[in-house]
Structure formats: C-alpha cells, structure tokens
Design a protein around this motif. Structure first.
Motif, PDB file in Angstrom:
ATOM      1  N   SER A 120     -68.140  16.241 -18.236  1.00  0.00           N
ATOM      2  CA  SER A 120     -68.580  14.862 -18.000  1.00  0.00           C
ATOM      3  C   SER A 120     -68.326  14.411 -16.566  1.00  0.00           C
ATOM      4  O   SER A 120     -69.076  13.594 -16.023  1.00  0.00           O
ATOM      5  CB  SER A 120     -67.877  13.910 -18.982  1.00  0.00           C
ATOM      6  OG  SER A 120     -66.468  13.994 -18.842  1.00  0.00           O
TER       7      SER A 120
ATOM      8  N   LYS B 245     -73.907  12.681 -15.456  1.00  0.00           N
ATOM      9  CA  LYS B 245     -74.696  12.685 -16.679  1.00  0.00           C
ATOM     10  C   LYS B 245     -75.757  13.780 -16.648  1.00  0.00           C
ATOM     11  O   LYS B 245     -76.363  14.039 -15.622  1.00  0.00           O
ATOM     12  CB  LYS B 245     -75.364  11.318 -16.858  1.00  0.00           C
ATOM     13  CG  LYS B 245     -76.100  11.163 -18.173  1.00  0.00           C
ATOM     14  CD  LYS B 245     -76.739   9.789 -18.280  1.00  0.00           C
ATOM     15  CE  LYS B 245     -77.528   9.643 -19.582  1.00  0.00           C
ATOM     16  NZ  LYS B 245     -78.177   8.322 -19.693  1.00  0.00           N
TER      17      LYS B 245
ATOM     18  N   ASP C 127     -81.754  13.821 -19.415  1.00  0.00           N
ATOM     19  CA  ASP C 127     -82.053  13.351 -20.762  1.00  0.00           C
ATOM     20  C   ASP C 127     -83.560  13.372 -21.020  1.00  0.00           C
ATOM     21  O   ASP C 127     -84.330  13.990 -20.271  1.00  0.00           O
ATOM     22  CB  ASP C 127     -81.479  11.948 -20.982  1.00  0.00           C
ATOM     23  CG  ASP C 127     -81.982  10.943 -19.946  1.00  0.00           C
ATOM     24  OD1 ASP C 127     -82.987  11.249 -19.270  1.00  0.00           O
ATOM     25  OD2 ASP C 127     -81.359   9.874 -19.799  1.00  0.00           O
TER      26      ASP C 127
END
Length: 467
Positions: A78, A82, A85
């Motif tokens: 992490s 990020k 997505d």
C-alpha cells in the motif's frame, strides 16, 4: 544523425530491444524522441505507476500506437501508492485503439466493471489474467462478447471465476487457439467440454488443477463417473499440458488424448487415471510428437494406485518409441516422496526411446531405475545433446565417467545426486567437451572438482534438502 532518413532511424530503433536502452535513446534528441513515441508498440508497467490513472493517461498519449500492454503489481504494498483500478482500464480502452495484447497480473483493484470497459477493444486478441481475485465469470463473458477476435485467453488463479458461460460462448465463436486455465478452483475438467466446436481450432491447451484443493477429494472423484461421452474435435491441437487432472477412462480429457492427430508437445503432470491405453492411442495417432513430459506419482504418494491397472508402464514408452519417429525431447519424473518408484518405468522402457527416436534432450528426475547401465547405453546415443539428472541416486562415479564418450553431448546438468563425486568428473577435466556443466546440491561434488571440466561452469551448493 540529423541527415539520416527516417526509415533508417526507424530500422535502428527496431533493433534496440531493451526498454532502458530505448528510453535513453529517446532522450538523445527531439527527433529520436518523436520517432520512438511513434514506433513504441509495447510497455510494461506496475508498482511505479503512481498516481496510476494519471500516469497511464500520460503514457497512452505519448505512445499512441501501443498494441501490447502488461500491467503487473507483483510485490505491491500500500505504501507504493494505489493500484490501477477500473477507471484505468477505461483509459486504456479509450486511448489505445490498436491494443491487441493485454496482461493483468496481481491487479487486485480491478473488477468486472473494468473488463466491461475492455469489451470495446475490438482488436484485442490476447488476454492474460494472473491473480485478479475480484473478476468473475460475468466479467469475462462481457469481454468475450465484445472482443470477437480473441485467440488467446490465460486465466491463472482467478479464484472467483465460478461460471463458465464465457467458455461456451468462445466455443461458438471458434476463434480461440490458445487456452490456459491454471488453479481456478471452480473450473473443473468437465467444464472444458463446453468449449464445443471451439475445440476444432484450439492449438494449445494448458489445464492445471490446484493440487491442495484437488487431493482432498481425489478418492471420491476417481470412483465417480460424471462425464458423458463427448465428440471432441481436437485434431488441430499442437500442445497439450495437463497438471493434477483426473482422467476418467473413455470420457472427458481421455477423449482429448485419443484424438490429437497433430500433437507436437504433451505434458502430463500427476494426472490420476492415465492408462497405458491412453498413451498408446496418443502415440499411434500423433506421429509428429516432438516433446513428451511425464510426471507420475511415486509408489507411496497415492496408495490408491498401488497394484492398479491405471499405473503407466513400459508399454507406454515403447509405443511412443515405435510410433513417434520425430521425438526430440523426453522428460520423466516421479513425485517427491520418502520412497522411490520402481514399479512404473524401467530402464528398458526409457532406453527404447533413446534407441528408436532422435532424442536430443533427456531429463530424468527421481528415476531410480536409471543407473550406470543406462549411462553406458547413452554412449551410443547419436543425437543426445542435453542430459539432466535430478535425484537419480543409482548413478555412481563409474557411470558419470562415461559422459566423455557420449557422441554429441553439449550440456550436462546434475542436481541432488548422492552417488557421484569429483572422481566422476575427472575424465572431463581439460577436455572441454561440454559447453555447459551445471551442478546443484550434489554433496560429494566440490566447485574445485568442476574446474576445467567444461567451457562454462555453474555451481551451487545448498544441502538443506537432505535434512
């Protein structure tokens, strides 16, 4: 350099394969930068893509002719930012109209929504998904419906893919040539039948079942006949790899083995239920076979198979030797276990392959039937160039000393062999007959004993496997 025509500079760029070198060259001048932007057709990105969506947009705008994209987050944490997505896949589908090949590895933020965005990539022909845990069969179905030219599909550890309607749809398209399904727990051998007419064009199939998931119920499934007889048109299959599969006699994958007329490579790894008749039938139909790899259970790794007709024997190897006159590579191994296997392939069966086929590569792992007599027989192996011996404990220095008499041997790899020492390598010292001698974890062989035994030497010693 400014006077060179664009066509010549373009040719120079095509010969630079390493990404770092291409990046450095593109910084040399504005002209190189522009030509590289125009020519670059593939990129590989991952943890360094931060912020992910913005960085991907920048890359797509710079390289507008991208055809192959690999996104991998292996080792991601992490603190690295990020991950890409679903919105990132929307960017990819919008900014890369030439996209034909996409690989997504360890992309844990991508869901079915992202795959639906990819459905607009009409030119996409190859998709590889490796550990994308949020993707389900619905997402794959939406993609294959939109991408009607898909010829390659690899699914590895996609644990939430439980439905297989996408497989049936692909079968109706009849475009798929390369299918790989590995460790997708909800997809079983019987599901492959749903490919239907798609078997006709399939050239490469890899199917691997999660061993830990399978062996908890192997005894129940072996006794249950769940497959109906199917007509599977797989005459165009060139490569077949099955790992931890159950072969039900006369049904399912057994039918595939019996109908591959043009097969060139076969790999069977811990497949329970394979019989001599399956291999004999395969050998009689696949005269073009060039590569065979068999990894079978040792005597005590699966007690169910002790004294069972499902065990492979020398009859299989002899059938391959008699019918496959183009065989070049042979790999035989037994599973790890406290007890060796003596009741399957004998020395006679293995040597029949060497005597009757132009075998250039031979790899044996945990094969206790292969001994010094076998090494002596290899002195007449006219085609053998590569020999790999792993945990072949019946070979001694006397057998190893015969290596110098092998007519065409170039590469010798020895690993975890207890019966050989520096003395066995002495005839090779100074001859430089071998191009490569690689020794790993053989307790009686020292690095000093390898010196001068080959043009290139590789040595590693880790004896933890013995304890």
């Amino acid at each position: 350099m400014d006077e060179l025509p664009d066509q010549l500079v373009w040719e120079i760029l095509t010969r630079i394969k390493k990404t770092n070198d291409r990046n450095s060259l593109s910084l040399a001048c504005k002209r190189f930068h522009e030509l590289d932007n125009e020519q670059r057709q593939s990129i590989r990105v991952g943890c360094g893509l931060d912020p992910a969506n913005e960085a991907l947009t920048s890359l797509c705008n710079r390289f507008q002719n991208l055809a192959k994209v690999e996104i991998t987050y292996s080792g991601w944490m992490s603190k690295l930012g990020k991950q890409l997505d679903d919105h990132g896949l929307l960017i990819l589908s919008s900014c890369c109209p030439s996209l034909t090949d996409l690989t997504l590895s360890y992309c844990t933020f991508i869901t079915d929504v992202g795959l639906r965005y990819l459905a607009s990539c009409s030119k996409l022909s190859a998709l590889k998904l490796n550990f994308t845990p949020r993707i389900t069969g619905c997402g794959i179905l939406s993609l294959v419906v939109g991408c009607g030219n898909l010829t390659l599909l690899h699914l590895i550890r996609c644990l939430n893919v439980t439905s297989v309607e996408w497989l049936e749809y692909l079968g109706k398209l009849e475009t798929l040539e390369d299918l790989s399904i590995k460790n997708c727990r909800a997809i079983g051998e019987g599901d492959l039948v749903k490919l239907g007419p798609g078997w006709q064009n399939l050239k490469r199939l890899q199917f691997e079942v999660d061993a830990n998931y399978r062996y908890m119920k192997v005894y129940d499934r072996l006794a249950v006949d769940r497959w109906q007889k199917q007509c599977i048109p797989c005459e165009n299959m060139l490569e077949l790899s099955l790992v931890n599969c159950i072969i039900s006699p006369g049904r399912g994958l057994a039918c595939v083995l019996g109908k591959c007329k043009n097969l060139e490579k076969i790999h069977l790894d811990m497949c329970v239920g394979v019989r001599d008749s399956d291999i004999i039938g395969l050998a009689q139909r696949s005269s073009n076979l060039r590569f065979i790899s068999l990894r079978v259970p040792s005597d005590f790794s699966l007690p169910l198979l002790m004294n069972n007709a499902l065990r492979l024997t020398d009859e299989s190897l002899k059938a391959v030797a008699q019918n496959c006159s183009m065989l070049e590579s042979v790999r035989i191994s037994f599973s790890d276990g406290d007890f060796p296997s003596f009741s399957s392939f004998s020395l006679s069966g293995i040597l029949s392959l060497i005597k009757m086929c132009p075998v250039q590569e031979l790899a044996l792992d945990h094969v206790y039937s292969f001994n010094d007599v076998g090494m002596e027989a290899l002195c007449s192996a006219q085609f053998l160039e590569i020999l790999e011996l792993v945990r072949c404990q019946e070979i001694s220095d006397e057998g190893l000393q015969l290596v110098g008499q092998f007519p065409r041997l170039r590469v010798l790899r020895l690993s975890k062999c207890l019966g050989i020492s520096d003395d066995g390598l002495k005839p090779l010292v100074g001859s430089y007959k071998l191009e490569l001698l690689a020794v790993e974890d053989c307790p009686q062989i020292s690095e000093r004993g390898l010196q001068g035994a080959a043009k290139s030497i590789s040595f590693r010693q880790d004896l933890s496997w013995m304890y």
